[in-house]
Design an enzyme around this catalytic site. Structure first.
Site, PDB file in Angstrom:
ATOM      1  CD  GLU A  47      -2.762   1.536   2.325  1.00 47.34           C
ATOM      2  OE1 GLU A  47      -3.692   2.339   2.174  1.00 47.34           O
ATOM      3  OE2 GLU A  47      -2.516   0.965   3.401  1.00 47.34           O
ATOM      4  CD  GLU A  72       1.949   8.321   5.127  1.00 45.33           C
ATOM      5  OE1 GLU A  72       0.950   7.898   4.533  1.00 45.33           O
ATOM      6  OE2 GLU A  72       2.350   9.502   5.016  1.00 45.33           O
ATOM      7  CG  ASP A 121      -1.697  13.555  -0.737  1.00 41.16           C
ATOM      8  OD1 ASP A 121      -2.626  13.618   0.076  1.00 41.16           O
ATOM      9  OD2 ASP A 121      -0.537  13.229  -0.417  1.00 41.16           O
ATOM     10  CD  GLU A 198      -6.329   5.547   8.465  1.00 37.79           C
ATOM     11  OE1 GLU A 198      -6.199   4.311   8.475  1.00 37.79           O
ATOM     12  OE2 GLU A 198      -5.502   6.300   7.922  1.00 37.79           O
ATOM     13  CE1 TYR A 199      -6.715  10.895   5.094  1.00 38.80           C
ATOM     14  CE2 TYR A 199      -7.323  11.978   3.047  1.00 38.80           C
ATOM     15  CZ  TYR A 199      -6.537  11.916   4.185  1.00 38.80           C
ATOM     16  OH  TYR A 199      -5.579  12.876   4.403  1.00 38.80           O
ATOM     17  CD  GLU A 200     -13.255   2.612   1.638  1.00 37.27           C
ATOM     18  OE1 GLU A 200     -12.038   2.318   1.700  1.00 37.27           O
ATOM     19  OE2 GLU A 200     -14.110   1.831   1.171  1.00 37.27           O
TER      20      GLU A 200
HETATM   21  N1  SAH Z   1      -4.508   5.707   2.658  1.00 40.63           N
HETATM   22  C1  SAH Z   1      -4.934   6.504   3.782  1.00 40.63           C
HETATM   23  C2  SAH Z   1      -4.339   7.928   3.757  1.00 40.63           C
HETATM   24  C3  SAH Z   1      -4.723   8.744   2.546  1.00 40.63           C
HETATM   25  S1  SAH Z   1      -3.966  10.374   2.518  1.00 40.63           S
HETATM   26  C4  SAH Z   1      -6.445   6.548   3.820  1.00 40.63           C
HETATM   27  O1  SAH Z   1      -7.087   6.233   2.801  1.00 40.63           O
HETATM   28  O2  SAH Z   1      -7.017   6.877   4.866  1.00 40.63           O
HETATM   29  C5  SAH Z   1      -2.600  10.054   1.451  1.00 40.63           C
HETATM   30  C6  SAH Z   1      -1.372   9.580   2.216  1.00 40.63           C
HETATM   31  O3  SAH Z   1      -0.330   9.336   1.278  1.00 40.63           O
HETATM   32  C7  SAH Z   1      -0.833  10.631   3.194  1.00 40.63           C
HETATM   33  O4  SAH Z   1      -0.680  10.029   4.473  1.00 40.63           O
HETATM   34  C8  SAH Z   1       0.502  11.042   2.590  1.00 40.63           C
HETATM   35  O5  SAH Z   1       1.481  11.390   3.548  1.00 40.63           O
HETATM   36  C9  SAH Z   1       0.909   9.791   1.806  1.00 40.63           C
HETATM   37  N2  SAH Z   1       1.804  10.074   0.667  1.00 40.63           N
HETATM   38  C10 SAH Z   1       1.651  11.055  -0.252  1.00 40.63           C
HETATM   39  N3  SAH Z   1       2.654  11.031  -1.151  1.00 40.63           N
HETATM   40  C11 SAH Z   1       3.467   9.995  -0.794  1.00 40.63           C
HETATM   41  C12 SAH Z   1       4.677   9.464  -1.342  1.00 40.63           C
HETATM   42  N4  SAH Z   1       5.249  10.009  -2.420  1.00 40.63           N
HETATM   43  N5  SAH Z   1       5.231   8.389  -0.746  1.00 40.63           N
HETATM   44  C13 SAH Z   1       4.658   7.843   0.366  1.00 40.63           C
HETATM   45  N6  SAH Z   1       3.513   8.310   0.930  1.00 40.63           N
HETATM   46  C14 SAH Z   1       2.923   9.367   0.356  1.00 40.63           C
END
Ligand code: SAH
Length: 220
Positions: A47, A72, A121, A198-200
């Site tokens: 992931e 992450e 993002d 969490e976001y979902e």
């Molecule tokens: N997957 C989680 C968080 C979504 S927010 C959820 O669905 O609840 C997106 C996450 O991706 C953030 O925590 C951000 O820090 C991470 N992220 C963004 N760009 C990244 C990168 N290049 N490498 C690793 N993590 C990254």
């Protein structure tokens, strides 16, 4: 939103350091050992951007025979995911506190079987497009670390980013196997099978539609 740097993150990560080395996980993998499959053939799901780890820990619990690695970039966030895995005593999940741009470095000696991109993002502005985790820059990196015929599974609430991603997958050699702009009301949705992030949880509680796709990297 700017997060205030937490003071004790380093010590908390250190307390979970067993969760940062995946060699032991792959060595102890009973299923693969039984089948005498070497390291390169292990089934490992990754992931990218795991946040606080609800998804990866939920998956590791549900599929004890599969190995999971979660990446992450933000230490203050990944530490919560690592503590979750430790509290649940999960043997089949490991973490990398790093940037997806370095994936080839992290996975120099084995390949990934499946990638999950959950609520990545969207980087709305055009000049930030290369930072999107489905930009051609990242798709080229994924191609190098994925096994042939493997899948990338994506969920997002951002329709524009989703539509951009569909085009990006298609113009970079992937096949779209399944896709929907309303996952929860689609044939692909199974509440017993879906592990929420969490976001979902947050978006679903507000009745926002979730976009979902499965992209395959064909073996030619
Ligand atoms: N997957 C989680 C968080 C979504 S927010 C959820 O669905 O609840 C997106 C996450 O991706 C953030 O925590 C951000 O820090 C991470 N992220 C963004 N760009 C990244 C990168 N290049 N490498 C690793 N993590 C990254």
């Amino acid at each position: 939103m700017r997060m205030r740097k937490k003071k004790n993150t380093g010590a908390r990560i250190q307390a979970c350091s067993d969760y940062m080395n995946w060699n032991d996980m792959l060595e102890n993998d009973k299923i693969n050992k039984f089948d005498k499959i070497d390291k390169i053939d292990k089934f490992v799901c990754l992931e990218i951007g795991c946040g606080k780890g609800d998804f990866i820990c939920g998956m590791a619990r549900k599929f004890p025979g599969v190995n999971f690695i979660a990446l992450e970039i933000i230490s203050d966030v990944i530490v919560s995911a690592m503590e979750k895995a430790k509290n649940l005593d999960l043997p089949n999940v490991r973490f990398i506190n790093g940037d997806a741009i370095k994936l080839e470095e992290y996975f120099a000696d084995f390949k990934i079987s499946q990638i999950y991109l959950n609520f990545s993002d969207p980087w709305h502005k055009r000049y930030q497009a290369n930072k999107r985790l489905t930009s051609p820059v990242f798709l080229e990196i994924y191609k190098k670390i994925l096994k042939p015929d493997s899948k990338i599974i994506m969920k997002t609430d951002k329709k524009e980013f989703f539509d951009y991603s569909v085009k990006s997958f298609l113009s970079n050699g992937f096949i779209i196997d399944r896709m929907t702009h309303d996952f929860y009301n689609s044939d692909f949705f199974d509440p017993e099978e879906n592990i929420q992030t969490e976001y979902e949880k947050n978006f679903v509680s507000q009745n926002f539609p979730i976009c979902y796709l499965e992209a395959i990297l064909p073996s030619i």
